[in-house]
Design an enzyme around this catalytic site. Structure first.
Site, PDB file in Angstrom:
ATOM      1  N   LYS A  12     -26.716 -56.508 111.952  1.00 48.66           N
ATOM      2  CA  LYS A  12     -27.186 -57.746 111.317  1.00 48.66           C
ATOM      3  C   LYS A  12     -27.062 -57.623 109.811  1.00 48.66           C
ATOM      4  O   LYS A  12     -26.986 -56.534 109.241  1.00 48.66           O
ATOM      5  CB  LYS A  12     -28.634 -58.055 111.715  1.00 48.66           C
ATOM      6  CG  LYS A  12     -29.669 -56.990 111.357  1.00 48.66           C
ATOM      7  CD  LYS A  12     -30.255 -57.121 109.972  1.00 48.66           C
ATOM      8  CE  LYS A  12     -31.338 -56.075 109.710  1.00 48.66           C
ATOM      9  NZ  LYS A  12     -31.697 -55.951 108.271  1.00 48.66           N
ATOM     10  N   ASP A 135     -37.729 -55.263 113.623  1.00 49.85           N
ATOM     11  CA  ASP A 135     -36.406 -55.882 113.742  1.00 49.85           C
ATOM     12  C   ASP A 135     -35.944 -56.040 115.190  1.00 49.85           C
ATOM     13  O   ASP A 135     -35.028 -56.828 115.458  1.00 49.85           O
ATOM     14  CB  ASP A 135     -35.357 -55.055 112.995  1.00 49.85           C
ATOM     15  CG  ASP A 135     -35.414 -55.258 111.489  1.00 49.85           C
ATOM     16  OD1 ASP A 135     -36.198 -56.112 111.032  1.00 49.85           O
ATOM     17  OD2 ASP A 135     -34.671 -54.564 110.776  1.00 49.85           O
TER      18      ASP A 135
END
Length: 285
Positions: A12, A135
């Site tokens: 990401k 996350d």
């Protein structure tokens, strides 16, 4: 024995990262946009009738601290008789701020949920993932997201497709040291007070916000400062997460040129954004 091979665990990027405050327990309150990219680790899951959890591949740390092993142990609470062998082939560097370990853990949760026939929903898997790290729920959420809280409160936030040059300066950033720095800005005004939809639709021609961790990381890690210096003449570099990776985003049809030459040990990739996690269809909403 059932086996899943080459399961993707995508990286990401944080398009921006604001620190808006601090909780009573010391955890920092954040606002960010998380976007998946097509750089990925690959994971093999092999069911073991013995009930053991084995972690193999390029692991250089205590297995009980490994997020994939811990993800399997979490799910094993619901299926004590089940076991597996987890093999991870890394492409996402450790300590780059690209979520590699969290993504690996999320892919293990998604894959084992299916391999072991647990049929947990996306919400249930995200709740388990939060036990592993802030996350992890994003990678189970599986799409562009505006993140709040410590990063676990997620709202869909579609971003225009883009390409990016990502440079990794071959250092692992001490995240705790960054967040613990007295120089860290901790009172950025909430971006929700701005014209948020307009900012999003203008990306990547116009950058959104800033990364509040960037100045501290650049002062702590000279290699990150070097990455900015190398990229600045040809791009608008920004750090992702707490670093150390630095990226420059452009529209999908624009040209992206790699840097040359890079210092020894550095890596770079030209990546594309992903609208949805490749395994998103494996989870019931």
């Amino acid at each position: 024995m059932n086996t899943y091979l080459n399961l993707p665990a995508p990286a990401k990027l944080n398009l921006f990262l604001h620190v808006t405050g601090r909780k009573s327990d010391g955890m920092h309150l954040l606002e960010s946009i998380f976007v998946l990219i097509d750089l990925r680790d690959q994971i093999d899951l092999e069911e073991l009738p013995s009930g053991a959890i084995e972690r193999v591949g390029d692991i250089e740390w205590d297995v009980e601290k490994d997020l994939c092993w811990r993800a399997a142990k979490l799910l094993q609470r619901l299926a004590p008789q089940k076991g597996c062998r987890i093999t991870v082939r890394k492409q996402i560097p450790h300590g780059a701020g690209m979520g590699g370990g969290s993504s690996d853990a999320a892919t293990c949760l998604i894959g084992l949920n299916r391999l072991w026939g647990l049929n947990l929903s996306r919400t249930e898997l995200m709740r388990l993932g939060l036990e592993l790290g802030a996350d992890v729920p994003f990678f189970i959420f599986g799409q562009d997201a505006f993140a709040e809280g410590v990063g676990e409160v997620l709202t869909p936030c579609p971003i225009p497709d883009f390409k990016a040059l990502v440079v990794f300066p071959n250092v692992s950033v001490p995240t705790a040291k960054v967040f613990g720095s007295p120089d860290l800005t901790r009172n950025t005004k909430s971006i929700r007070m701005l014209h948020f939809p307009g900012l999003v639709s203008a990306f990547p021609l116009a950058l959104i916000g800033r990364n509040d961790l960037e100045p501290v990381t650049r002062s702590l890690c000279p290699a990150v400062e070097d990455a900015f210096r190398l990229m600045k003449p040809i791009s608008r570099p920004r750090m992702t997460g707490s670093g150390s990776a630095v990226f420059s985003a452009v529209e999908l049809g624009s040209e992206v040129c790699p840097l040359a030459p890079l210092p020894s040990g550095w890596k770079q990739w030209i990546v594309k954004s992903l609208k949805i996690h490749p395994l998103s269809g494996w989870i019931e909403s």
